[in-house]
Design a protein around this motif. Structure first.
Motif, short mmCIF file in Angstrom:
data_model
loop_
_atom_site.label_atom_id
_atom_site.label_comp_id
_atom_site.label_asym_id
_atom_site.label_seq_id
_atom_site.Cartn_x
_atom_site.Cartn_y
_atom_site.Cartn_z
N PRO C 141 12.00 46.27 23.54
CA PRO C 141 11.20 45.03 23.63
C PRO C 141 11.14 44.23 22.33
O PRO C 141 11.23 43.00 22.34
N ASN C 279 8.76 50.40 18.27
CA ASN C 279 7.68 49.60 18.82
C ASN C 279 7.10 48.60 17.82
O ASN C 279 6.17 47.88 18.14
N ARG C 295 4.96 46.25 20.15
CA ARG C 295 5.24 46.19 21.57
C ARG C 295 3.91 46.25 22.33
O ARG C 295 3.13 47.17 22.14
N GLY C 296 3.67 45.26 23.14
CA GLY C 296 2.46 45.25 23.94
C GLY C 296 1.24 44.75 23.20
O GLY C 296 0.17 44.60 23.80
N THR C 308 8.26 45.66 28.96
CA THR C 308 7.29 46.62 28.45
C THR C 308 6.61 47.31 29.63
O THR C 308 6.26 46.65 30.60
#
Lengths: 379, 379, 379, 379
Positions: C141, C279, C295-296, C308
């Protein structure tokens, strides 16, 4: 920059770690000149130690009282003294200089007993001289910045404080030969790890947050068989106003060198900092990505820049942080010499910080003896 | 690898984070096939959710009891069920499957009330079926290794446990709309952060150290105005045998995503681990340099290799750790199917872990209500 | 989510690392079902490997050509095939499936020789089937986010690319028994580390920056005595438009597991990323503090969120990144099946990426043979 | 410790970063006393700068030659001089002191032109005085340790050197007003980033590895429009004996403050180090877990301890590393004063290092002008 302030030293003879640190710290910014010393309570060692660091034999004393008396009379006698003895000597030494108007820069914790601490508090109050306590971690630029960010509301209302100071050098019984006074109640005081490093953690958390501890609950251990003072302490804190904290200090945690860390969280943001890489401060404004603020870098505030010597990415370390306390002391002493108020931005730990540290250790011991009950901090 | 185990699911309808996680975890090693579900307690949502994940409409149920009854009768009915509902449904759902001999893989914490927990404990005892609780962090290879190292004495006698689980997603009031059941006592249970994440921290510390908590002292807060359950908890632990611990869990610490961390110290060494980079375990044998042990790397032990899928340096993550619990469950279920004992190296959290977690939450709440007094963990 | 796509596999028999990875990647999102395989070119091993992963013996083939022929005729024959053999088999295998309209998901590098590569390029062009190359790191991602940030101008005009992929598993001669085909020119191709991991680094840099290499200068070494293929390569890159790059790949750098790292700098900002903790993406907008994008997390863009699976702080790893390539392939295959265009946001490496990688390896070898002269990339 | 060495300074007037650094470095260990200076080539600024740092006006000079002449005659004249001017003044200044027997501590790079460098080399050879070049990064304890580890064979035969020094402060055109001489060929010399920081990287790699560069291939860029000197350089190195290296230096890489990093790999192990956290050295003995070696920690060798001031975990930084060069210089000067040989363990960069740095810059520029051809380092 005018002429350096004439400095004396009590304690810090050969092989004493902290004495050498104070001497370097005093030198870094060129604001002090070490001209006299009573470096040991043993005459022979005092002389040898003085010679080893290049002191004039004429101003190398065997006894701090003799030093205070004579230096106070000399035309170019010392203007300030650094006290770097074991804790139980702090009060007696500081008193002699304070009452003669000589400024005192004293290592922490304040004293080995609360009784001494209260007497020292009085001595400071009665003296015109300044008293500076070397809670040196408050000299780190990013701790100055953290304090300012909290004061500016960047974290919102504070809720949670996580502070710790972990070492491993007393993990095993034989280890403490090298600094046996630190585990001796008579010389160190009530607290072991709480006094030696817990006070640093406690002080730093208070410095950054501006919060006052109302009560605490402590579980102290002396894990090494035969040890008389705590070598590990778990403490929960309740601050006035509702914030809560945890404090861990340990000298028996293998893999930790000088693991002082501080994290503070409010309803608008959080900060995280580790002493072992002190040039970095993590800041998360709630709802946005985490930022890496660096000493000297983009995002560094004036209060941090004021105590920064070199550009970002060239690390300043422990000695520079310590030197900042000396530099602040120099600013204060010069203002005092010139009859001015100490400038508002000059920042250093005082007798009040020392008293707070003593009350912290005392409360930890009191709580622990009561099986970890919550106790109010004394006043 | 024989045919996949037929799996059902209760809860985990559209938008439920943890349901999707369980489904991926069940798929990763190809040991399960999801063939039935009661994904929501709302009929319409149950059907829509089943369709969305490709379930046969004939085996998409509106009601877990109906599902248990029918599946138990089908020739190729489910052999195991994953229960991923809010906590207050765990017991009622698990009971229906357990009493029909269907193995249960249940999300944590065990239940929302101690009463339910005790009933569930009984139901498990009375069933021949297996009960697996997804304390998924015990599936991480380096946590397996840490546990083995402790058991092998690499750390010596344990003294200090530092465990924490910090998040920030409930920092502000409006945040908890997205998962409002987690802050509702009726559905979540007594504990807020203690139940949701504190139990993970508690479980992981116990898993690695093998220690049993004797008593604790807890200071729980609900910092966000109007919140009924704790969103931050400070806990001090006393273990049987003399070790001491601190546990911090928080859902209001800005800058923490899923900050689960564990540090364990003994008289011969220390280990440090962070969930956010779970492939690394720091190990310091006292008196030697710190070592970085990596999943799959030099220094990885058999117990870690056993649950490792890919080479060192290619990170495995949360889903693989979760999948390991499913894989262990599959091994156990297949052994059960074949009439064998579960192999000794198969390792997963059980009803006993669930009960311990319930007692932890209950003791935290009890201590906090008594103003942070030390309390024994119930039994 | 409809029915899974029927998948076959060529190569990936017992003990083959990459075959197992492809199978997990295909399973994670439930979009494929593995139903056929020619897992080894040795009949006995092919059967044993098929059985070990639960393939129907009827669809376990000894020979990829037989598999292609028969599966193409089956009513429910495979719709796609994963080719995970040593490089020198890629072309011959891919051809058989492509010409029968079966989509190909092929491991990298494309082929072992440029001649094969060109034939494969033609085969892809002549087929209606899709060809997906598993440069899996483009599935992370934060690499998707980095690419988007560059495209959006967040870094300004690109100037410098630093990319590296360092391993240590071939440091000593005896090490390469475990994967001896990778050091055999006949099976691996012209490049050793350049082909095996350099192509990944090259591809990822191109993916993120969108830049095209005009020319390069390479210094290749085979440090281990007797090794025929490079095990370390130093490469300088000149991109069209004036940006410059350095690429280092090595399989003899002790302490590196899968040290793939990418740094890109422009006149307005810089980004930094490491595969071993994928991440996180560091972003420095010039003149402001460095940010940690996760990430996220806060700051994650749609292109990252799209791939994700779980919340920030719960790490996704290598397998999830690999699975994303499979998921993208599934989206493309389903669109193809339905007669739609592949949606614009579906992103996967293609034959063009494969050809670019081949030209990269070829140019490295050519430059190195000419004593490190600058050479144009072929076309 | 005897009396401090009397030190003068040329350059380093108000606002000059590097002058202040040299002064602190000279003070930290108390081995020097700054007693004279020609701090600026502008009379007024020279006087003001001298006053600002507390120099005696009688020994504050407007002109370095006048200073050299007079100080050489004074009974207590300076014994050593620090030269911290822009590069083009180094030779002319150093010559005046060297020929009068005054030791020179000179900032790097050696000079702005090769012609000057050769003349300086001759002047050093003809003088009895010492010449110390402040490649300060060689003063870091862990770099001393790395060098010793390489010499001891801990890494085996060296194969790969990766060294880089990345900054971002010249990313945009307007940035270089603050230090415009550094981008002016007349004052800085042939090299921009290569001279200013590339020489540091080059020197450090040579210091640690003991390897000699045979030839290199360089691609230099001046990315900022209008800039005359390189602000980014990509260099590939071939060492005598077969090792290979890559060197990157940049002043236009946003997010890098003083990103000096060194990695060295041999057939038995690898080491990794970053200047921004210099107290740590990563060491991987091939086939075993990575170790974290720390300044002052377990695993620190004598050569590191020798230049260590404070315990592990209390970071030393840039100024302490710099101070170590001054301390080494003091040791050498005192040995010289006493007619002794310089002790074998005294280690500082010399004229030979300076010449090597000049040849490096010259070769980079030569290679780059020949479109990145491989060139031999001159001699």
């Amino acid at each position: 920059m005018g002429r350096p302030i004439r400095l004396g030293m009590v304690g810090g003879g050969n092989d004493a770690f902290i004495g050498a640190v104070h001497r370097i710290a005093a030198r870094i910014d060129g604001r002090f000149q070490l001209v006299a010393g009573a470096l040991s309570s043993t005459a022979e060692k005092a002389q040898a130690s003085g010679a080893a660091i290049g002191l004039n034999p004429d101003r190398t004393y065997d006894d701090f009282k003799a030093m205070a008396i004579r230096e106070a009379r000399l035309k170019d006698g010392i203007e300030a003294v650094a006290i770097v003895t074991p804790n139980h000597v702090h009060y007696a030494a500081a008193r002699e200089f304070l009452k003669r108007g000589i400024h005192v820069i004293c290592d922490k914790p304040l004293t080995s007993t609360m009784a001494d601490a209260k007497k020292l508090e009085k001595a400071v109050a009665q003296s015109d001289a300044l008293f500076v306590l070397t809670h040196n971690y408050t000299g780190y630029p990013m701790m100055r910045q953290a304090r300012q960010m909290v004061a500016d509301g960047a974290l919102g209302n504070l809720r949670v404080v996580q502070v710790e100071y972990a070492q491993d050098w007393l993990t095993q019984a034989e280890d403490f030969k090298q600094a046996e006074w630190r585990t001796d109640p008579a010389r160190s005081g009530l607290g072991g790890s709480t006094g030696d490093i817990g006070t640093h953690a406690f002080n730093l958390a208070g410095f950054v947050t501006g919060l006052t501890v109302d009560s605490l609950c402590a579980d102290l251990q002396a894990f090494v068989p035969g040890r008389q003072l705590d070598d590990n302490a778990h403490v929960m804190l309740r601050y006035e106003g509702g914030a809560r904290g945890m404090l861990w200090c340990s000298q028996v945690a293998p893999g930790n060198e000088n693991g002082l860390g501080l994290r503070v969280y409010g309803d608008k943001g959080g900060i995280e900092w580790r002493q072992e890489n002190p040039n970095r401060l993590w800041f998360t404004p709630y709802g946005a990505p985490k930022q890496l603020l660096t000493r000297g870098g983009k995002g560094a505030m004036d209060v941090a820049e004021r105590v920064t010597r070199i550009p970002a990415g060239h690390p300043e370390g422990y000695l520079e942080g310590f030197a900042t306390i000396y530099r602040e002391a120099a600013d204060a002493i010069e203002a005092h010499r010139d009859g001015h108020d100490v400038p508002a931005d000059v920042t250093y730990p005082t007798i009040a910080d020392g008293m707070a540290g003593m009350r912290f250790v005392e409360a930890c011991v009191r709580s622990s003896k009561r099986d970890g009950a919550w106790v109010k901090l004394g006043s």
